[in-house]
Design a protein around this motif. Structure first.
Motif, short mmCIF file in Angstrom:
data_model
loop_
_atom_site.label_atom_id
_atom_site.label_comp_id
_atom_site.label_asym_id
_atom_site.label_seq_id
_atom_site.Cartn_x
_atom_site.Cartn_y
_atom_site.Cartn_z
N GLY A 139 0.77 -1.23 0.00
CA GLY A 139 0.00 0.00 0.00
C GLY A 139 0.81 1.28 0.00
N ARG A 140 2.13 1.18 0.02
CA ARG A 140 2.98 2.38 0.06
C ARG A 140 3.75 2.53 -1.24
NH1 ARG A 140 5.11 2.04 6.24
NH2 ARG A 140 3.11 2.57 7.15
N LYS A 141 3.82 3.76 -1.72
CA LYS A 141 4.49 4.04 -2.98
C LYS A 141 5.99 3.78 -2.88
CE LYS A 141 3.35 7.90 -4.90
NZ LYS A 141 3.28 9.29 -5.39
N VAL A 142 6.50 3.07 -3.88
CA VAL A 142 7.93 2.79 -3.98
C VAL A 142 8.51 3.83 -4.94
CG1 VAL A 142 9.64 1.11 -4.73
CG2 VAL A 142 7.57 0.34 -3.57
N HIS A 143 9.59 4.45 -4.56
CA HIS A 143 10.22 5.47 -5.40
C HIS A 143 10.61 4.83 -6.73
CE1 HIS A 143 12.89 8.58 -6.83
NE2 HIS A 143 12.38 9.38 -5.89
N PRO A 144 10.36 5.52 -7.86
CA PRO A 144 10.67 4.92 -9.17
C PRO A 144 12.14 4.63 -9.40
CG PRO A 144 9.82 7.16 -9.43
CD PRO A 144 9.73 6.82 -7.98
N ARG A 145 13.04 5.17 -8.61
CA ARG A 145 14.45 4.80 -8.75
C ARG A 145 14.71 3.41 -8.19
NH1 ARG A 145 16.88 10.50 -6.94
NH2 ARG A 145 16.51 11.58 -8.90
N VAL A 146 13.83 2.93 -7.34
CA VAL A 146 13.96 1.60 -6.76
C VAL A 146 13.32 0.57 -7.68
CG1 VAL A 146 13.38 0.15 -4.79
CG2 VAL A 146 14.10 2.50 -4.44
N ILE A 147 12.05 0.77 -8.00
CA ILE A 147 11.35 -0.06 -8.98
C ILE A 147 10.55 0.90 -9.84
CG2 ILE A 147 9.70 -1.89 -9.42
CD1 ILE A 147 10.26 -2.96 -6.62
N GLY A 148 10.95 1.02 -11.08
CA GLY A 148 10.27 1.93 -11.99
C GLY A 148 9.76 1.19 -13.21
N VAL A 149 8.59 1.63 -13.69
CA VAL A 149 8.00 1.07 -14.90
C VAL A 149 7.74 2.22 -15.86
CG1 VAL A 149 6.07 -0.24 -15.88
CG2 VAL A 149 6.87 -0.75 -13.56
N SER A 150 8.34 2.14 -17.05
CA SER A 150 8.15 3.21 -18.04
C SER A 150 6.80 3.07 -18.73
CB SER A 150 9.27 3.17 -19.07
OG SER A 150 9.04 2.13 -20.01
N SER A 151 6.45 4.05 -19.52
CA SER A 151 5.18 4.02 -20.25
C SER A 151 5.15 2.87 -21.27
CB SER A 151 4.93 5.35 -20.96
OG SER A 151 5.98 5.62 -21.86
N ALA A 152 6.32 2.41 -21.70
CA ALA A 152 6.39 1.28 -22.63
C ALA A 152 6.46 -0.07 -21.91
CB ALA A 152 7.61 1.44 -23.54
N GLY A 153 6.57 -0.05 -20.58
CA GLY A 153 6.63 -1.29 -19.81
C GLY A 153 8.02 -1.73 -19.41
N ALA A 154 9.05 -0.93 -19.72
CA ALA A 154 10.41 -1.26 -19.31
C ALA A 154 10.51 -1.16 -17.78
CB ALA A 154 11.42 -0.33 -19.96
N VAL A 155 11.14 -2.13 -17.16
CA VAL A 155 11.27 -2.18 -15.71
C VAL A 155 12.74 -1.99 -15.34
CG1 VAL A 155 11.00 -3.62 -13.65
CG2 VAL A 155 9.29 -3.71 -15.47
N ALA A 156 12.99 -1.12 -14.36
CA ALA A 156 14.34 -0.91 -13.83
C ALA A 156 14.27 -1.07 -12.32
CB ALA A 156 14.84 0.48 -14.18
N ILE A 157 15.23 -1.81 -11.75
CA ILE A 157 15.25 -2.12 -10.32
C ILE A 157 16.61 -1.76 -9.76
CG2 ILE A 157 15.07 -3.98 -8.60
CD1 ILE A 157 13.50 -5.55 -10.85
N GLN A 158 16.62 -1.10 -8.61
CA GLN A 158 17.87 -0.88 -7.87
C GLN A 158 17.54 -0.89 -6.38
OE1 GLN A 158 20.64 2.07 -9.13
NE2 GLN A 158 21.63 2.14 -7.14
N LEU A 159 17.91 -1.98 -5.72
CA LEU A 159 17.67 -2.15 -4.29
C LEU A 159 19.00 -2.03 -3.56
CD1 LEU A 159 15.38 -5.29 -4.42
CD2 LEU A 159 14.66 -2.92 -4.22
N GLY A 160 18.99 -1.36 -2.42
CA GLY A 160 20.19 -1.22 -1.62
C GLY A 160 21.07 -0.11 -2.15
#
Length: 131
Positions: free
Chosen positions: A73-94
């Motif tokens: 229920g809490r928003k994750v910053h897009p620098r951690v898990i981001g989804v672009s308008s085309a569906g590309a996913v980028a993840i950076q944890l830690g």
């Protein structure tokens, strides 16, 4: 004492998402309005470590709402898990040496990608299914 890479990475995923979700509440985030609604819904994300010392499986429930990724229920910053308008996913944890990075893509019903944790010499993949 030796570090168990699979346990360390599972803990990193869980802790990073919990901390980031709390911190993200205090950070205003601009959303990609083009992606708003396109991938909205509840997703089950399955994260796997490559066979060997990093083998593990982890299920992660996420929600995408109006283009924002939510964890519990809490928003994750897009620098951690981001989804672009085309569906590309980028993840950076830690951060620093303890970082897990990943890439991949979503479509309307499914997604997949890969991740790596260089410090632990681990790699793996993830799969997502819209509920």
């Amino acid at each position: 004492m030796p570090v168990n890479p699979s346990r360390a990475i599972r803990l990193m995923f869980a802790r990073a998402l919990a901390v980031v979700a709390v911190v993200a509440l205090a950070i205003p985030v601009a959303t990609d309005t083009a992606a708003a609604g396109r991938f909205d819904g509840d997703w089950k994300v399955y994260v796997y470590g490559a066979p060997g010392k990093c083998a593990f499986g982890y299920r992660l429930p996420l929600t995408i709402d109006d283009g924002d990724v939510l964890y519990k229920g809490r928003k994750v910053h897009p620098r951690v898990i981001g989804v672009s308008s085309a569906g590309a996913v980028a993840i950076q944890l830690g951060s620093g040496r303890n970082v897990v990075t990943g890439t991949g893509a979503l479509n309307a019903r499914r997604g997949s990608g890969k991740w790596s944790a260089p410090r632990f010499r681990c790699t793996g993949w993830w799969r997502a299914v819209k509920q």
